[in-house]
Enzyme design. Structure first.
Site, PDB file in Angstrom:
ATOM      1  N   ASP A 740      38.573  37.721  34.830  1.00  0.00           N
ATOM      2  CA  ASP A 740      38.790  36.371  34.959  1.00  0.00           C
ATOM      3  C   ASP A 740      37.397  35.569  35.502  1.00  0.00           C
ATOM      4  O   ASP A 740      37.617  35.439  36.702  1.00  0.00           O
ATOM      5  CB  ASP A 740      39.917  36.377  35.712  1.00  0.00           C
ATOM      6  CG  ASP A 740      40.939  34.928  36.467  1.00  0.00           C
ATOM      7  OD1 ASP A 740      40.511  34.298  36.223  1.00  0.00           O
ATOM      8  OD2 ASP A 740      42.020  34.678  37.254  1.00  0.00           O
ATOM      9  N   ASP A 741      37.426  34.643  34.779  1.00  0.00           N
ATOM     10  CA  ASP A 741      36.002  33.744  34.956  1.00  0.00           C
ATOM     11  C   ASP A 741      35.793  32.818  36.133  1.00  0.00           C
ATOM     12  O   ASP A 741      35.301  32.723  36.382  1.00  0.00           O
ATOM     13  CB  ASP A 741      36.101  33.045  33.463  1.00  0.00           C
ATOM     14  CG  ASP A 741      35.091  33.980  32.655  1.00  0.00           C
ATOM     15  OD1 ASP A 741      34.724  35.833  32.797  1.00  0.00           O
ATOM     16  OD2 ASP A 741      35.433  33.751  31.416  1.00  0.00           O
TER      17      ASP A 741
END
Length: 1086
Positions: A740-741
């Site tokens: 999850d950037d």
């Protein structure tokens, strides 16, 4: 670009064309406006006078080419008459911004509206993606003595700065808007009218979307009106926006008055009329031309779209009118899956972009013409456009009556003026050609003028375009200042066609020469026309293709081969829908693999290390393409850094080797190792471990001369993972982030001390796989056990909720983050550790059951699962714990929490435990007739993967306050960015390998269907390892396999949570084509 007049006041600069059009506006290297404009485009920065006549509103632009323009060292002046008004506008610059002094006279009631587009970031960032940068601009509205003032702050740091601008007026502002969609409306593509300027009042709402444009509305004037609009820019505003800057009048008074020197007024040779929009098509025409329609989409009794028996997608103009995201297609030639780096690709849009971003190979660098920068077709010089010239008036072909697209062609049908005009763009299979043809059904002769904005590089205006014209054929070469020259020196594009004349912007006005990068091709009046471009990357152009119809059949057949001849049959329409999905998602997997870019995310060109290890790899795993899998493994490992053992976050997979992002998130190193186990299990190819391949030198970003075996590469990576374990544990440090950037740590302390439970689960799964298939498996088994033990000790010992993160500062007690006990972030549950810990079999049955209870209660919504139970806290865009999650002003993409990739992994976890809702969950994220499954789904393009499902909150504050509406299904959900994702590949992997449960090893076929009983009798054809298989799935009390009428002795595979898969040795298949009945167990769930 040529002829620009630059006005500079210390760090603030602006550039204009002599005729007054603004090109750009900057504060140092910060681009304040959104698009570098040319004078042939509709101007985004504009002032309108609006005449209020009874119930009607007439609008007139003041900053137009019709104005009398003058310049001085402080600014520019526009004077003139427009409609019933006489006006003057003086734009004055100072060191921190600008003022617009506006005076209007007219014998009626009127008001003024000022539109200012915003980039508000470094120029390279803005030009890489306008929509993305718009998502991070926070709007803050205050109301004071002069009405509304709007502040805009860029929340993503620009070289450690947060640029901001304040837009307001020194007189009363009674209305405002913050996004261009609230001014133009989606119907602009058809009408060319700014819909909301025809309304009495602007919406006066903060809409945080993807077209950053502030609009201000004055109070009404009668007969005479004066106002002063302003923009006040700040290079760095670390804090969130608050009280506005007040001393504007004092700043204004310090600007000296100077006379303006008249400038050249551009004289148009041709009048440019409104674009042509196709008329509504008749039912009889549709019946005659498309009698067999699949998966028709209707709304209020009207047909919006459908598919053809050949799986082309067909759309009516009425649907296009309603969409924020315009219908588009990324066309591909026949992709060489073993050598994808030379793929020919082009983007088309329904609104009349007939051939844009034509690339031969690298989608950023090897680019022939420009791409669309605006979703509403406001900017109409991008790519290749077609005008019809009638009586010295040029009219652009815009939205057609009907648009049809397949994987290598798009067709526009214009019912217009008693004729049907057809435009078709086609890419050939093998010869690197694109054809654009125009045809009049009635045989009417039209004079066509075709414009093409040439780039020969990443962006328009950036590099010199070098071309040679001989006998009407134009050949384009890389220029001396182009990076193409040293990498692909043989790259050329060659154009010919039935045009009669080749010219440039002078066709519109001689003063515009050199301003827009246009080549203009003029055709003699005729009922048909052809434009043809061919690319080459090596010494010679290929032999041209002569039969386009046969060519299209070749490409269509190639998708059957690509998808292993996969086909479903069932009495319900679900099989038909999935056959369409397999075709289109296979195409979009190829885009991600061979031509990396999307419709919204038009830049790309690289492989993300984790992304290519998922989407393309898993697709080729599901379809059994061993040769491509082997090549992928070796290519990915050859990009490993020799000194660190890690990988770049992304790298270019062609000859632009040195272009890569060195810093990578903490999970990236795990993905190449994970695919080793998957490949070895499927292929049995242990010999690959002895293949010698280079590394990458991290300093020079080039391949090393020294090579190591694949096994040595693997061992180096594992050593690096071990070295990054938190002290005294086998838990990986979070580093720069995980999948999850948006949750990258906001500071060095978090980066140093955090552990991602998801990365730990992935690492465990990877070590277990390596233990099963590598020569020294015991070592990896020990590592896996150590990871499992520490996961239990720190993550689940005293809780039945797996925390999203662990904060493990030396000498202090461990702290759970994203957990019911977390009082810092106030986020209770995180999805991806719950799913990955089950997929990896890291947790026992009891914990797995608890994981799914949590998901069902807190994370599952009508449109799919969300990444967290609550959004990250938003306070003006300032980060406390996480970067993008707390910076994005727009509630979309990963920030909006329904990221489709993660939903697909949820499907994988459901299949792991035998939950038959997995099939329904495939349907929830399928764009085809999605409203039948998700009633609150907004309209969207039906043949494209959407990467997120975005609840239609206006901004982050509404999302925080009303998030419960998502669970209720009481707010519309919109489709996010399209096509460019690993999602299509993993969707097809889960469909084939997890839900239908069709897998293989070197010597066995594995069947593990997780199907609802209503799919009893489902038939599937697929070819694996040269075995054409006709499968029938039947529900039963016990699982079994019948081959050609004979029941087979079978074993069950291992599964921690339920009865495992049925294993059928390939040696039991005595005939090449086998009829196989898979009896799947009715009740086989955890």
């Amino acid at each position: 670009m040529t002829m620009l007049k630059e006005i500079k006041k210390a760090d603030l600069s602006a550039a204009f064309y002599p005729s007054g059009e603004l090109a750009w506006l900057k504060l140092k290297d910060i681009m304040l406006n959104q698009v570098i404009q040319n004078p042939l485009e509709n101007r985004l920065s504009q002032i309108y006078v609006r005449a209020h006549v009874g119930d009607k509103i007439e609008i007139y632009p003041l900053l137009s080419r019709d104005a009398e323009v003058g310049f001085n060292e402080n600014g520019v002046e526009y004077r003139g008459v427009v409609g019933p008004f006489r006006y003057s506008v003086q734009m004055h610059f100072h060191t921190r911004g600008w003022f617009y002094d506006v005076t209007v006279d007219g014998d009626l009631e009127f008001d003024l509206v000022y539109l200012q587009d915003l980039g508000l970031a470094e120029q390279a960032a803005v030009r890489t993606n306008e929509a993305y940068m718009s998502q991070y601009i926070d709007y803050h509205v205050t109301e004071g003595a002069t009405g509304f003032t709007v502040q805009a702050r860029q929340n993503q740091p620009q070289n450690e700065r947060f640029p901001a601008v304040q837009i307001g007026a020194l007189t009363k502002i009674v209305g405002y808007a913050t996004d261009g969609f609230d001014i133009y409306g989606t119907n602009y593509k058809l009408t060319s009218e700014l819909a909301n300027l025809k309304e009495k009042s602007l919406p006066s709402r903060v809409y945080q979307y993807e077209f950053a444009q502030i609009s201000l509305q004055t109070e009404l004037f009668t007969n005479h009106g004066e106002t002063i609009f302003y923009g006040y820019a700040t290079e760095n505003q670390p804090k969130a926006s608050g009280a506005p800057f007040e001393n504007l009048a004092e700043l204004k008074s310090n600007i000296s008055e100077q006379p303006y020197q008249p400038s050249t007024k551009a004289i148009l040779n041709k009048h440019i009329g409104t674009p042509i929009t196709g008329e509504t098509i008749s039912d009889s025409w549709l019946q005659e031309n498309f009698p067999d329609r699949i998966q028709e989409e209707q709304q209020n009794g009207a047909l919006l779209s459908f598919f053809t028996p050949n799986y082309a997608h067909v759309v009516m103009r009425e649907k296009e009118a309603e969409l924020e995201r315009p219908h588009g297609s990324i066309l591909l030639d026949k992709v060489d899956v073993l050598n994808p780096e030379a793929t020919l690709s082009a983007t088309t849009y329904m609104y009349g972009a007939f051939l844009s971003q034509l690339v031969a190979g690298n989608t950023n660098m090897n680019k022939w013409n420009s791409h669309a920068r605006n979703p509403l077709n406001i900017l109409q010089t991008s790519g290749l456009r077609i005008y019809i010239e009638l009586d010295s008036e040029l009219r652009l072909l815009g939205v057609p009556s009907v648009w049809e697209t397949s994987t290598n062609y798009s067709t526009w049908y214009y019912q217009w003026n008693g004729d049907l005009i057809t435009v078709q763009t086609t890419l050939t299979a093998d010869s690197k050609e694109a054809f654009v043809t125009v045809h009049s059904e009635k045989g009417h002769s039209y004079k066509l003028v075709l414009t093409n904005q040439v780039t020969m590089g990443t962006n328009e205006y950036d590099t010199t375009v070098k071309k040679e014209i001989k006998d009407g054929i134009v050949t384009y070469f890389p220029a001396e200042d182009s990076p193409i020259l040293e990498t692909y020196p043989a790259l050329q594009f060659r154009v010919d066609g039935t045009y009669n004349e080749l010219t440039d912007e002078r066709y519109f006005a001689k003063d515009y020469v050199g301003t827009a990068g246009l080549d203009v091709f003029v055709f003699e009046p005729s009922d048909k026309a052809t434009f043809h471009v061919q690319a080459k990357l090596s010494d010679e152009f290929s032999k041209p293709t002569e039969d386009l119809e046969a060519n299209n059949k070749v490409i269509r057949a190639s998708y059957d081969e690509l998808t292993a001849q996969f086909h479903l049959n069932h009495q319900s329409t679900t099989a038909e829908k999935l056959n369409l999905t397999v075709y289109w998602y296979a195409h979009q997997m190829l885009v991600h693999y061979a031509s990396p870019h999307g419709l919204e995310q038009y830049s790309g060109a690289a492989w993300g290390t984790r992304d290519v290890s998922q989407g393309p790899f898993e697709f080729f795993l599901a379809t059994g393409n061993k040769a491509v899998l082997r090549k992928l493994v070796l290519t990915i490992f050859s990009h490993q850094y020799q000194d660190t053992g890690d990988w770049p976050q992304w790298f270019m997979f062609d000859k632009y080797t040195s272009i890569q992002q060195e810093e990578s998130h903490g999970d990236v190193i795990v993905w190449p190792l994970k695919i080793i186990g998957d490949y070895l299990e499927m292929s049995g190819d242990a010999g690959i471990l002895e293949e010698a391949i280079p590394f990458v030198d991290r300093e020079s970003k080039t391949f090393t001369k020294e090579q190591g075996t694949l096994l040595e590469h693997i061992e180096l990576a594992v050593k690096t993972i071990e070295a990054r374990f938190m002290k005294g544990t086998a838990l990986s440090n979070y580093g720069d982030g995980d999948w999850d950037d948006t949750l990258q740590p906001a500071n060095a302390q978090l980066k140093k001390n955090m552990v991602s439970s998801w990365t730990v689960a992935l690492t465990y799964q990877t070590f277990k796989r390596l233990a099963a298939f590598l020569p020294v498996g015991e070592k990896y088994e020990t590592l896996a056990k150590n990871v499992q033990a520490d996961f239990a000790k720190y993550m689940t010992n005293d809780t039945d909720v797996i925390p999203g993160f662990l904060y493990l500062e030396e000498g202090k007690a461990p702290v759970w983050m994203i957990h019911p006990e977390d009082k810092e972030t106030n986020i209770k549950y995180r999805l991806i550790p719950l799913t990955r810990s089950v997929i990896s079999e890291l947790v026992d049955k009891k914990q797995a059951s608890r994981n799914f209870e949590i998901i069902g209660e807190h994370l599952l919504h009508p449109d799919g699962v969300r990444l967290m139970s609550e959004p990250a806290h938003y306070a003006g865009g300032v980060s406390t714990h996480f970067k993008r999650a707390e910076q994005a002003a727009n509630f979309g993409r990963e920030v909006g929490l329904q990221y489709v990739h993660a939903h697909i992994r949820y499907i994988e976890a459901l299949a792991k435990i035998g939950d038959k809702s997995a099939w329904h969950m495939l349907d929830v994220i399928n764009p085809i007739n999605i409203k039948e499954v998700v009633p609150n789904a907004a309209l969207r393009q039906s043949n494209t993967y959407f990467s997120s499902s975005d609840a239609a909150f206006l901004d982050r504050y509404q999302a925080q306050n009303e998030f419960g509406r998502v669970k209720e299904g009481s707010i519309p959900v919109k489709g996010g960015w399209r096509i460019y994702s690993s999602g299509p590949g993993i969707y097809l992997h889960q469909l084939i390998s997890s839900v239908l449960g069709i897998r293989q090893t070197e010597d066995a076929l594995i069947f593990d269907p997780i199907l609802p009983e209503e799919l009893d009798g489902l038939e599937c054809h697929i070819e694996l390892d040269n075995y054409p298989l006709d499968l029938t799935f039947e529900s039963a009390d016990e699982g079994s396999i019948v081959v050609n009428g004979e029941k087979q002795p079978v074993e069950n595979g291992a599964n921690l949570y339920r009865t495992g898969a049925l294993i059928l040795p390939k040696k039991n298949l005595t005939t090449k084509c086998s009829q196989i009945t898979i009896k799947f167990q009715k009740n086989n769930r955890l």
